[in-house]
Design a protein around this motif. Structure first.
Motif, mmCIF file in Angstrom:
data_model
loop_
_atom_site.group_PDB
_atom_site.id
_atom_site.type_symbol
_atom_site.label_atom_id
_atom_site.label_comp_id
_atom_site.label_asym_id
_atom_site.label_seq_id
_atom_site.Cartn_x
_atom_site.Cartn_y
_atom_site.Cartn_z
ATOM 1 N N GLU A 179 0.724 -1.273 0.120
ATOM 2 C CA GLU A 179 -0.090 0.008 -0.250
ATOM 3 C C GLU A 179 0.864 1.328 0.044
ATOM 4 O O GLU A 179 0.631 2.117 -0.825
ATOM 5 N N LYS A 180 2.078 1.172 0.609
ATOM 6 C CA LYS A 180 2.852 2.571 0.861
ATOM 7 C C LYS A 180 3.622 2.644 -0.471
ATOM 8 O O LYS A 180 3.394 3.946 -0.921
ATOM 9 N N TYR A 181 4.026 1.641 -1.023
ATOM 10 C CA TYR A 181 5.006 1.817 -2.305
ATOM 11 C C TYR A 181 3.911 2.177 -3.336
ATOM 12 O O TYR A 181 4.376 2.898 -4.334
ATOM 13 N N SER A 182 2.650 1.823 -3.524
ATOM 14 C CA SER A 182 1.770 2.051 -4.440
ATOM 15 C C SER A 182 1.406 3.519 -4.535
ATOM 16 O O SER A 182 1.343 4.300 -5.748
ATOM 17 N N LYS A 183 1.426 4.075 -3.246
ATOM 18 C CA LYS A 183 0.954 5.369 -3.226
ATOM 19 C C LYS A 183 2.254 6.298 -3.553
ATOM 20 O O LYS A 183 1.867 7.419 -3.891
ATOM 21 N N ILE A 184 3.358 5.625 -3.619
ATOM 22 C CA ILE A 184 4.581 6.479 -3.916
ATOM 23 C C ILE A 184 4.771 6.371 -5.273
ATOM 24 O O ILE A 184 4.903 7.384 -5.981
ATOM 25 N N PHE A 185 4.631 5.222 -6.012
ATOM 26 C CA PHE A 185 4.911 4.999 -7.459
ATOM 27 C C PHE A 185 3.809 5.339 -8.371
ATOM 28 O O PHE A 185 4.139 5.870 -9.299
ATOM 29 N N TRP A 186 2.473 4.990 -8.124
ATOM 30 C CA TRP A 186 1.580 5.236 -9.047
ATOM 31 C C TRP A 186 1.222 6.584 -9.335
ATOM 32 O O TRP A 186 1.074 7.151 -10.426
ATOM 33 N N PRO A 187 1.109 7.601 -8.182
ATOM 34 C CA PRO A 187 0.652 8.670 -8.749
ATOM 35 C C PRO A 187 1.477 9.667 -9.763
ATOM 36 O O PRO A 187 1.067 10.061 -10.886
ATOM 37 N N PRO A 188 2.836 9.665 -9.644
ATOM 38 C CA PRO A 188 4.019 10.313 -10.884
ATOM 39 C C PRO A 188 3.761 9.499 -12.025
ATOM 40 O O PRO A 188 4.046 10.242 -13.156
ATOM 41 N N VAL A 189 3.591 8.149 -12.122
ATOM 42 C CA VAL A 189 3.681 7.547 -13.299
ATOM 43 C C VAL A 189 2.438 7.895 -14.005
ATOM 44 O O VAL A 189 2.270 8.188 -15.167
ATOM 45 N N ILE A 190 1.188 7.744 -13.310
ATOM 46 C CA ILE A 190 -0.115 8.087 -13.988
ATOM 47 C C ILE A 190 -0.233 9.512 -14.488
ATOM 48 O O ILE A 190 -0.472 9.759 -15.566
ATOM 49 N N ARG A 191 0.588 10.529 -13.601
ATOM 50 C CA ARG A 191 0.316 11.923 -13.929
ATOM 51 C C ARG A 191 1.292 12.194 -15.206
ATOM 52 O O ARG A 191 0.825 12.978 -16.142
ATOM 53 N N GLY A 192 2.281 11.370 -15.376
ATOM 54 C CA GLY A 192 3.421 11.711 -16.525
ATOM 55 C C GLY A 192 2.696 10.869 -17.662
ATOM 56 O O GLY A 192 3.017 11.661 -18.968
ATOM 57 N N ILE A 193 2.124 10.013 -17.446
ATOM 58 C CA ILE A 193 1.274 9.433 -18.833
ATOM 59 C C ILE A 193 0.079 10.029 -19.319
ATOM 60 O O ILE A 193 0.162 10.637 -20.538
ATOM 61 N N ILE A 194 -0.497 10.975 -18.288
ATOM 62 C CA ILE A 194 -1.706 11.774 -18.681
ATOM 63 C C ILE A 194 -1.071 12.985 -19.442
ATOM 64 O O ILE A 194 -1.499 13.470 -20.424
ATOM 65 N N LYS A 195 0.010 13.519 -18.857
ATOM 66 C CA LYS A 195 0.358 14.916 -19.461
ATOM 67 C C LYS A 195 1.470 14.857 -20.592
ATOM 68 O O LYS A 195 1.704 15.840 -21.123
ATOM 69 N N GLY A 196 2.040 13.507 -20.679
ATOM 70 C CA GLY A 196 2.897 13.296 -21.760
ATOM 71 C C GLY A 196 4.240 13.470 -21.417
ATOM 72 O O GLY A 196 5.310 13.614 -22.249
ATOM 73 N N THR A 197 4.550 13.812 -20.131
ATOM 74 C CA THR A 197 5.913 13.909 -19.745
ATOM 75 C C THR A 197 6.894 12.423 -19.441
ATOM 76 O O THR A 197 7.722 12.419 -19.448
ATOM 77 N N LEU A 198 5.949 11.421 -19.468
ATOM 78 C CA LEU A 198 6.348 10.153 -19.374
ATOM 79 C C LEU A 198 5.934 9.411 -20.756
ATOM 80 O O LEU A 198 4.595 9.218 -20.874
ATOM 81 N N ILE A 199 6.792 9.207 -21.817
ATOM 82 C CA ILE A 199 6.547 8.583 -22.859
ATOM 83 C C ILE A 199 6.919 7.392 -23.263
ATOM 84 O O ILE A 199 7.897 6.715 -22.840
ATOM 85 N N ILE A 200 5.931 6.366 -23.222
ATOM 86 C CA ILE A 200 6.048 5.012 -23.549
ATOM 87 C C ILE A 200 5.692 4.687 -24.909
ATOM 88 O O ILE A 200 4.610 4.550 -25.450
ATOM 89 N N ASP A 201 6.682 4.356 -25.747
ATOM 90 C CA ASP A 201 6.541 4.027 -27.145
ATOM 91 C C ASP A 201 7.628 3.160 -27.940
ATOM 92 O O ASP A 201 8.734 3.636 -28.121
ATOM 93 N N GLY A 202 7.390 2.019 -27.996
ATOM 94 C CA GLY A 202 8.323 0.910 -28.512
ATOM 95 C C GLY A 202 8.972 1.099 -30.008
ATOM 96 O O GLY A 202 9.902 1.178 -30.103
ATOM 97 N N ALA A 203 8.376 2.117 -30.698
ATOM 98 C CA ALA A 203 8.246 2.346 -32.001
ATOM 99 C C ALA A 203 9.680 3.406 -31.953
ATOM 100 O O ALA A 203 10.813 3.234 -32.934
ATOM 101 N N GLU A 204 9.744 4.519 -31.096
ATOM 102 C CA GLU A 204 10.865 5.180 -30.825
ATOM 103 C C GLU A 204 12.078 4.220 -30.399
ATOM 104 O O GLU A 204 13.137 4.801 -30.774
#
Length: 219
Positions: A179-204
Motif C-alpha cells: 500500500e505504501k509503495y503503491s501510493k509512492i509509485f503510481w501517482p507520478p507514473v499516472i500523471r506522467g502518462i496523462i501529461k505526456g512527460t512520461l512517454i512509452i513508445d516502443g517504435a521510438e
C-alpha cells in the motif's frame, strides 16, 4: 418475466463460492499438491460426488479461482465517457483495485500458473483488465484527456510490468508495504502518462536502435 434466482440456483452459487473460498484457504495453508479433493469435500461438507459434479477436477477449481478472483472486470469502461473526462482518479483506483485482487489468492495462483494458463493469458495474468485499460487509454487519448505521445498498447504493457514489480516485492519481501509503495509509485507514473512527460513508445526505441546500428559515415 421474473429473473429472481431460484432457491436451487442460489444454493448452487453459495456452494460454488464455498468450494472456491475453502480451496484458497487450503491451498495457501497446505500447498496445492498436498490438498486433495477429499480435503475440500471434508472442509466444505459437500460430498465427493457433488464436488466432482460441480468442478470435475482440482485443476478446474484452480481455474475458477482465477476466473472469479483475478480475471474480472473492474468497471473502468463502464460510463467511460464520464471517467475519461478526468482520468487520473480512475486510473489510480484501477491499479489499486487490481493489486487488491491479488492479496487473497495471488501468490498461490502464481505458483501454479502453468495449471491454468491459456493462449489468452500468455501475455498477462488478467486479460480482461488489460483490455479495459487499453480501451480506456485509447478513448481518453482520442478525446484529449490523456496525452497521445505514448502508444496505448505499449503503455498498458508498461503499467502492468510496473504492477508486477510491486506484486513481486510484496510476495518476496516480508518488509514490503504494498500500500505504501503503491501510493509512492503510481501517482507520478499516472500523471506522467496523462501529461505526456512520461512517454512509452516502443517504435521510438526501435528507431533509436536502428540509428545506433547504422555504420558511421566515412571521414
Amino acid at each position: 418475466m421474473d429473473k429472481t434466482p431460484s432457491i436451487r440456483q442460489q444454493r448452487k452459487q453459495i456452494n460454488y463460492n464455498l468450494v472456491l473460498d475453502t480451496a484458497i484457504k487450503l491451498f495457501n495453508e497446505r500447498g496445492y499438491e498436498q490438498t486433495t479433493m477429499g480435503d475440500i469435500s471434508s472442509e466444505t461438507g459437500i460430498s465427493n460426488g457433488s464436488l466432482y459434479h460441480m468442478f470435475g477436477s482440482k485443476d478446474e477449481i484452480l481455474k475458477q479461482i482465477y476466473n472469479r478472483n483475478i480475471n474480472i472486470s473492474l468497471g473502468l469502461t463502464s460510463h467511460m465517457e464520464e471517467k475519461a473526462a478526468d482520468p487520473y482518479q480512475y486510473l489510480y483506483k484501477f491499479m489499486i483495485d487490481t493489486q487488491e485482487l491479488w492479496r487473497k489468492a495471488g501468490p498461490m495462483l502464481l505458483l501454479n500458473k502453468y495449471r491454468w494458463v491459456t493462449s489468452r493469458t500468455m501475455m498477462g495474468c488478467s486479460p480482461i483488465q488489460r483490455e479495459e485499460l487499453l480501451a480506456f487509454i485509447s478513448y481518453a487519448q482520442k478525446i484529449g484527456t490523456i496525452s497521445s505521445k505514448s502508444d496505448p498498447a505499449e503503455t498498458v504493457e508498461f503499467i502492468f510490468t510496473l504492477q508486477r514489480g510491486i506484486l513481486y516485492g510484496w510476495t518476496s519481501r516480508d518488509d514490503f508495504d504494498m500500500e505504501k509503495y503503491s501510493k509512492i509509485f503510481w501517482p507520478p507514473v499516472i500523471r506522467g502518462i496523462i501529461k505526456g512527460t512520461l512517454i512509452i513508445d516502443g517504435a521510438e526505441e526501435l528507431e533509436d536502435e536502428s540509428r545506433l546500428a547504422e555504420p558511421a559515415a566515412a571521414i
